[in-house]
Design an enzyme around this catalytic site. Sequence first.
Site, short mmCIF file in Angstrom:
data_model
loop_
_atom_site.label_atom_id
_atom_site.label_comp_id
_atom_site.label_asym_id
_atom_site.label_seq_id
_atom_site.Cartn_x
_atom_site.Cartn_y
_atom_site.Cartn_z
N CYS A 1 -3.76 -12.62 16.17
CA CYS A 1 -3.99 -11.48 17.07
C CYS A 1 -5.56 -11.06 17.39
O CYS A 1 -5.99 -11.14 18.48
CB CYS A 1 -3.32 -10.28 16.69
SG CYS A 1 -1.64 -10.58 15.61
N ARG B 1 0.83 -1.21 -0.10
CA ARG B 1 0.08 0.04 -0.13
C ARG B 1 0.65 1.34 0.05
O ARG B 1 0.53 2.32 -0.78
CB ARG B 1 -0.85 -0.05 1.22
CG ARG B 1 -1.97 -1.02 1.21
CD ARG B 1 -2.76 -1.08 2.33
NE ARG B 1 -3.50 0.38 2.51
CZ ARG B 1 -3.91 0.73 3.51
NH1 ARG B 1 -4.03 0.06 4.59
NH2 ARG B 1 -4.66 2.17 3.47
N TYR C 1 4.12 -18.24 24.31
CA TYR C 1 2.88 -17.31 24.53
C TYR C 1 1.71 -17.93 24.13
O TYR C 1 0.62 -17.60 24.79
CB TYR C 1 3.41 -15.77 24.30
CG TYR C 1 3.19 -15.47 22.78
CD1 TYR C 1 1.98 -15.31 22.20
CD2 TYR C 1 4.32 -15.97 21.91
CE1 TYR C 1 1.99 -14.96 20.97
CE2 TYR C 1 4.35 -15.61 20.37
CZ TYR C 1 3.16 -15.35 19.94
OH TYR C 1 2.81 -14.76 18.76
N GLU D 1 -2.07 -13.34 -2.57
CA GLU D 1 -2.21 -14.09 -1.29
C GLU D 1 -3.08 -15.29 -1.67
O GLU D 1 -4.15 -15.29 -2.49
CB GLU D 1 -3.32 -13.35 -0.52
CG GLU D 1 -3.72 -13.79 0.82
CD GLU D 1 -2.60 -14.65 1.52
OE1 GLU D 1 -2.76 -15.76 1.80
OE2 GLU D 1 -1.41 -14.10 2.06
N GLU E 1 -1.50 -18.21 26.26
CA GLU E 1 -2.90 -17.41 26.15
C GLU E 1 -4.01 -18.31 26.05
O GLU E 1 -5.11 -18.15 26.76
CB GLU E 1 -2.45 -16.50 24.89
CG GLU E 1 -1.42 -15.35 25.10
CD GLU E 1 -1.12 -14.76 23.88
OE1 GLU E 1 -0.93 -13.23 24.07
OE2 GLU E 1 -1.39 -15.33 22.82
N LYS F 1 -7.71 -13.87 18.72
CA LYS F 1 -7.43 -14.05 20.03
C LYS F 1 -7.64 -13.08 21.17
O LYS F 1 -8.29 -13.17 22.15
CB LYS F 1 -5.68 -14.21 19.98
CG LYS F 1 -5.18 -14.48 21.22
CD LYS F 1 -4.57 -13.23 21.95
CE LYS F 1 -3.67 -12.45 21.43
NZ LYS F 1 -2.49 -13.05 21.03
N HIS G 1 -2.26 8.99 40.51
CA HIS G 1 -2.96 8.08 41.84
C HIS G 1 -4.49 8.25 41.84
O HIS G 1 -5.12 9.21 41.27
CB HIS G 1 -2.35 8.77 43.10
CG HIS G 1 -2.82 8.08 44.36
ND1 HIS G 1 -2.14 6.84 44.78
CD2 HIS G 1 -3.64 8.36 45.26
CE1 HIS G 1 -2.65 6.40 45.77
NE2 HIS G 1 -3.64 7.38 46.14
N GLU H 1 1.53 4.07 38.46
CA GLU H 1 2.46 4.99 39.22
C GLU H 1 3.46 4.35 40.10
O GLU H 1 4.58 5.05 40.59
CB GLU H 1 1.45 5.73 40.35
CG GLU H 1 0.81 4.80 41.68
CD GLU H 1 0.09 5.63 42.56
OE1 GLU H 1 0.75 6.62 43.06
OE2 GLU H 1 -0.86 5.16 42.64
N TYR I 1 -9.44 -4.85 4.20
CA TYR I 1 -8.22 -4.85 3.68
C TYR I 1 -8.20 -4.91 2.05
O TYR I 1 -7.61 -4.34 1.58
CB TYR I 1 -7.54 -6.19 4.06
CG TYR I 1 -6.76 -6.19 5.48
CD1 TYR I 1 -5.46 -6.19 5.42
CD2 TYR I 1 -7.39 -5.98 6.58
CE1 TYR I 1 -4.60 -6.21 6.87
CE2 TYR I 1 -6.81 -5.70 7.92
CZ TYR I 1 -5.53 -6.04 7.83
OH TYR I 1 -4.76 -5.62 8.96
N GLY J 1 5.28 -24.23 18.32
CA GLY J 1 6.03 -23.48 17.32
C GLY J 1 5.49 -23.50 16.19
O GLY J 1 4.41 -24.09 15.84
N CYS K 1 -2.43 -12.73 11.60
CA CYS K 1 -2.90 -11.77 12.69
C CYS K 1 -4.36 -11.67 12.53
O CYS K 1 -5.44 -11.84 13.60
CB CYS K 1 -2.16 -10.47 12.50
SG CYS K 1 -2.89 -9.31 13.78
#
Length: 468
Positions: free
Chosen positions: A51, A24, A187, A38, A191, A54, A456, A461, A103, A277, A46
């Site tokens: 992502c 793009r 991860y 594609e 998750e 998920k 606070h 903090e 997209y 993996g 993703c």
Amino acid sequence: MAPISKECDYLVIGGGSGGLASARKASGVYGAKTIAVESKRLGGTCVNVGCVPKKVTWNAAFISETLNDAKFYGFSVKETAPFDWTTFKHKRDAYVKRLNGIYEKNLTNDKVEYIHGRAHLLSQNEAEIVLDDGSKETIRAKKILLAVGGHPNKPQNIPGSELGITSDGFFDLEKQPKKAAVVGAGYIAVEMAGMLNALGSEVHLFIRHDKFLRPFDPMIQDTILTEYERQGIHIHKYSLQTKVEKGEDGWMTLHYKDSEHSDGATMDVDCLLWAIGRSPEVEDLGLEKAGVKQNEKGQIIADDYQNTNVDNIYSLGDVCGKVELTPVAIAAGRRLSDRLFGGQADAHLDYTNIPSVVFAHPEVGSIGMTEPEAREKFGDVNIKIYKTNFTAMYYAMMDAEHKAPTAYKVICAGKEEKVVGLHILGVGSSEMLQGFGVAIKMGATKKDFDSCVAIHPTSAEELVTLKA
């Protein structure tokens, strides 16, 4: 040789986040004649099986936890029906489908020609595209970007392993698993296990060693492990899976060994999720025809400027294995187009100090070096560790056994105490890290942190009031 059917300035093979970002920018900003190819759905891992779905599922799990917490704040929430996984799944699918359409519309807006098909290289300037109807066309391009991503692995040496699913298959589940075995220590495994558990499934997490999230700081590893055990997730340490047998009504029997069952044991589950993996999607890409080199994992070798060993062929994203995060691929793709078509000769992504988040329960955020990495690079005498653990105010109304941890660590190096690592765990960590990431990327010191007035009452903090 097949006849040349099309020519372009820039051929992007792979319609994931990184490839599309580069395509793009090349076309929409710099006017390069660009074609994107594609073979599956636009948006890559993703958007479709990573992502995005998920995080939507994590949101559902977070709401489930909040409903359970409500009674401590005086609410009486009665569940009239269990969580409707099937309805949720279909709404999530519809959301992803809308994103696929957005997209494609964005490609049209930026005048990128989109071809749905499977591409493989013929030479350093040519690729053949197999279209959906089986026909073929050849594209000759001045420059080619390989951004084909990767796919999750299943074990090859365990009989019956094909009965299990991967993270891709997780998003195809029409019904919520009653009892799930999640195999892996990265991860994705953490998750998935956390989300399933929060939504009410019985979860068994099988790991090869005694810790998971091993690339992360030891504080993160230890705290999340303890917290998952507190939440009721069954952690099988030093585990080994030996066989999977098909049962009835979608159930299966997992044969395994672990620290408590050295002679072996079995477990019946209705969901076996392999999260062991990922591998690059290069099987039929034709790299050998163009002479593109790969490493021992099959990943395409590319430098920090995304150059491969072949002139005018570039690569980025998960297929290179540098940092397998969507925003990394997007940033690398845009900078590559700046360099190739925008006259910015030195444009490239700086791969240091990239923030990352694990959507565990609770969330984890990390940027920079772990404590062991910092000690190895700078030496023990040249680093200073600031850390704290506490109970966030959110849990003030709850009984002790329902309180989740919060833990922060700031790693500083040298006399100026430059912040070289920051690791946070607790409610809101994902949103919190983005701002601190900017500061660390700019070279912030502990003094800079201290000079910022605290907000606070917040958990954040604590990061600007840490004492040695």
